[in-house]
Write a protein that holds these residues in place. Sequence first.
Motif, PDB file in Angstrom:
ATOM      1  N   LEU A  12       0.799  -1.196  -0.007  1.00  0.00           N
ATOM      2  CA  LEU A  12       0.294  -0.182   0.047  1.00  0.00           C
ATOM      3  C   LEU A  12       0.852   1.260  -0.110  1.00  0.00           C
ATOM      4  O   LEU A  12       0.265   2.265   0.416  1.00  0.00           O
ATOM      5  CB  LEU A  12      -0.794  -0.029   1.435  1.00  0.00           C
ATOM      6  CG  LEU A  12      -1.566  -1.321   1.046  1.00  0.00           C
ATOM      7  CD1 LEU A  12      -2.371  -0.701   2.439  1.00  0.00           C
ATOM      8  CD2 LEU A  12      -2.845  -1.326  -0.125  1.00  0.00           C
ATOM      9  N   ASP A  13       2.439   1.559  -0.227  1.00  0.00           N
ATOM     10  CA  ASP A  13       3.093   2.435  -0.342  1.00  0.00           C
ATOM     11  C   ASP A  13       2.429   3.213  -1.082  1.00  0.00           C
ATOM     12  O   ASP A  13       3.216   4.613  -1.655  1.00  0.00           O
ATOM     13  CB  ASP A  13       4.418   1.953  -0.357  1.00  0.00           C
ATOM     14  CG  ASP A  13       4.838   1.975   1.754  1.00  0.00           C
ATOM     15  OD1 ASP A  13       4.266   2.008   2.030  1.00  0.00           O
ATOM     16  OD2 ASP A  13       5.807   1.297   1.308  1.00  0.00           O
ATOM     17  N   ASP A  14       2.225   2.339  -2.903  1.00  0.00           N
ATOM     18  CA  ASP A  14       1.938   3.820  -3.501  1.00  0.00           C
ATOM     19  C   ASP A  14       1.123   3.705  -3.725  1.00  0.00           C
ATOM     20  O   ASP A  14       0.097   4.027  -5.148  1.00  0.00           O
ATOM     21  CB  ASP A  14       2.291   2.920  -4.517  1.00  0.00           C
ATOM     22  CG  ASP A  14       1.768   1.432  -5.285  1.00  0.00           C
ATOM     23  OD1 ASP A  14       1.172   1.131  -4.135  1.00  0.00           O
ATOM     24  OD2 ASP A  14       2.520   0.786  -5.983  1.00  0.00           O
ATOM     25  N   VAL A  15       0.129   3.408  -2.464  1.00  0.00           N
ATOM     26  CA  VAL A  15      -1.872   3.801  -2.803  1.00  0.00           C
ATOM     27  C   VAL A  15      -2.117   5.172  -2.050  1.00  0.00           C
ATOM     28  O   VAL A  15      -1.609   5.027  -1.141  1.00  0.00           O
ATOM     29  CB  VAL A  15      -2.217   2.422  -2.073  1.00  0.00           C
ATOM     30  CG1 VAL A  15      -4.221   2.792  -2.801  1.00  0.00           C
ATOM     31  CG2 VAL A  15      -1.703   1.331  -3.194  1.00  0.00           C
ATOM     32  N   ALA A  16      -3.026   5.704  -2.605  1.00  0.00           N
ATOM     33  CA  ALA A  16      -3.569   7.024  -1.675  1.00  0.00           C
ATOM     34  C   ALA A  16      -5.054   7.186  -2.095  1.00  0.00           C
ATOM     35  O   ALA A  16      -5.484   6.901  -2.765  1.00  0.00           O
ATOM     36  CB  ALA A  16      -2.283   8.442  -1.853  1.00  0.00           C
ATOM     37  N   VAL A  17      -5.683   6.931  -0.619  1.00  0.00           N
ATOM     38  CA  VAL A  17      -7.487   7.813  -0.837  1.00  0.00           C
ATOM     39  C   VAL A  17      -7.500   8.815  -1.349  1.00  0.00           C
ATOM     40  O   VAL A  17      -7.027   9.965  -0.818  1.00  0.00           O
ATOM     41  CB  VAL A  17      -7.823   7.293   0.798  1.00  0.00           C
ATOM     42  CG1 VAL A  17      -9.475   7.762   0.698  1.00  0.00           C
ATOM     43  CG2 VAL A  17      -7.537   5.678   1.365  1.00  0.00           C
ATOM     44  N   LEU A  18      -8.299   9.087  -1.974  1.00  0.00           N
ATOM     45  CA  LEU A  18      -8.764  10.329  -2.125  1.00  0.00           C
ATOM     46  C   LEU A  18     -10.270  10.928  -2.266  1.00  0.00           C
ATOM     47  O   LEU A  18     -10.772  10.438  -2.936  1.00  0.00           O
ATOM     48  CB  LEU A  18      -8.510  10.835  -3.741  1.00  0.00           C
ATOM     49  CG  LEU A  18      -8.594  11.773  -4.310  1.00  0.00           C
ATOM     50  CD1 LEU A  18      -7.676  12.889  -4.587  1.00  0.00           C
ATOM     51  CD2 LEU A  18      -8.214  11.790  -6.096  1.00  0.00           C
ATOM     52  N   MET A  19     -10.520  11.824  -1.568  1.00  0.00           N
ATOM     53  CA  MET A  19     -11.406  11.904  -1.069  1.00  0.00           C
ATOM     54  C   MET A  19     -11.794  13.762  -0.872  1.00  0.00           C
ATOM     55  O   MET A  19     -11.198  14.489  -0.688  1.00  0.00           O
ATOM     56  CB  MET A  19     -11.747  11.418   0.527  1.00  0.00           C
ATOM     57  CG  MET A  19     -12.655  11.734   0.854  1.00  0.00           C
ATOM     58  SD  MET A  19     -13.598  10.987   2.276  1.00  0.00           S
ATOM     59  CE  MET A  19     -11.980  12.201   3.480  1.00  0.00           C
ATOM     60  N   PRO A  20     -11.975  14.058  -1.825  1.00  0.00           N
ATOM     61  CA  PRO A  20     -13.000  15.644  -2.253  1.00  0.00           C
ATOM     62  C   PRO A  20     -13.695  16.263  -0.794  1.00  0.00           C
ATOM     63  O   PRO A  20     -14.387  15.424  -0.841  1.00  0.00           O
ATOM     64  CB  PRO A  20     -14.021  15.776  -3.843  1.00  0.00           C
ATOM     65  CG  PRO A  20     -13.852  14.368  -3.918  1.00  0.00           C
ATOM     66  CD  PRO A  20     -13.350  13.603  -3.099  1.00  0.00           C
ATOM     67  N   ALA A  21     -13.917  17.116  -0.509  1.00  0.00           N
ATOM     68  CA  ALA A  21     -14.554  16.910   0.839  1.00  0.00           C
ATOM     69  C   ALA A  21     -14.882  19.272   0.829  1.00  0.00           C
ATOM     70  O   ALA A  21     -14.561  19.853   0.771  1.00  0.00           O
ATOM     71  CB  ALA A  21     -14.029  16.995   1.706  1.00  0.00           C
TER      72      ALA A  21
END
Length: 276
Positions: A12-21
């Motif tokens: 998971l080092d190259d994964v990011a959760v992307l969340m607009p808010a």
Amino acid sequence: MTNPSANAQIALDDVAVLMPAYNGQADVNLTLASFDESALVHVLIIDDGSTPPIVAPALPNLRIEVLRMPENGGIERALQTGIDALAQRGFRYAARIDAGDRSVPQRLAKQRAFMESHPHVAGLGMWTQVVTRAGEPLFMLMPPAAPDVIRRQRFLRSCLAHPSMMLRVDAVRAVGNYRADYRSAEDLDLFVRLMERYDCANLPELGLYYELNEGGISATKRRRQITSTMRLQLRYFNVANPCDWLGLAKNFLHLVTPYRALQRVKRVLLAPRANH
């Protein structure tokens, strides 16, 4: 499929959760608290001009960054900014989710394992349980898994649940990133462009609890969303594909049918699947 728990810390080092808010701090906290992975989870929140500004909650096993937009510019611009920011930070995968939704444990590891073994897949969704604001199940969305079926049915049904998607950052940027040409249908616009060069698929298992919010885009900007979708249908229309004809007719029906009436029909037709 490989065991997602194996080498999880590396995976998971190259994964990011992307969340607009935009506002909704409590929803942001609820959503991020739902992530349960064996490895550290990286999160990038795009604060789209919230007042007061979104604050990163202190949660175990999550490393959260908040990137603040100077003013509220809409989800399309927020997502475009987010993808570019993840590319600059060296992330390969963007895992989408929206404030108020909840992740199923090990979702990220499962999606990443699949995408590593299927390099031509640029976007991977999962089945989605639609729930009320109180968390009560309404109906399950179980779209097709195979890329060819998704490509054929892309305008007939919602084949890819946007908040459940994991996306290859380089592929998204290669096809022009998110854009505001089709307001409130920015996800379908991106998926159609991705499928011209890559595949999109679904993992046929539950990955997301999607909150049906009467104040969300699908409710408050419904006419704009349907109009944008129909513009996309006409631009990419394939006269040899019966699903394109049916999809156009379906969206015209949606345009003239009240939102609440459509939701009632959906609940009646799909409610028996809710506990699957």
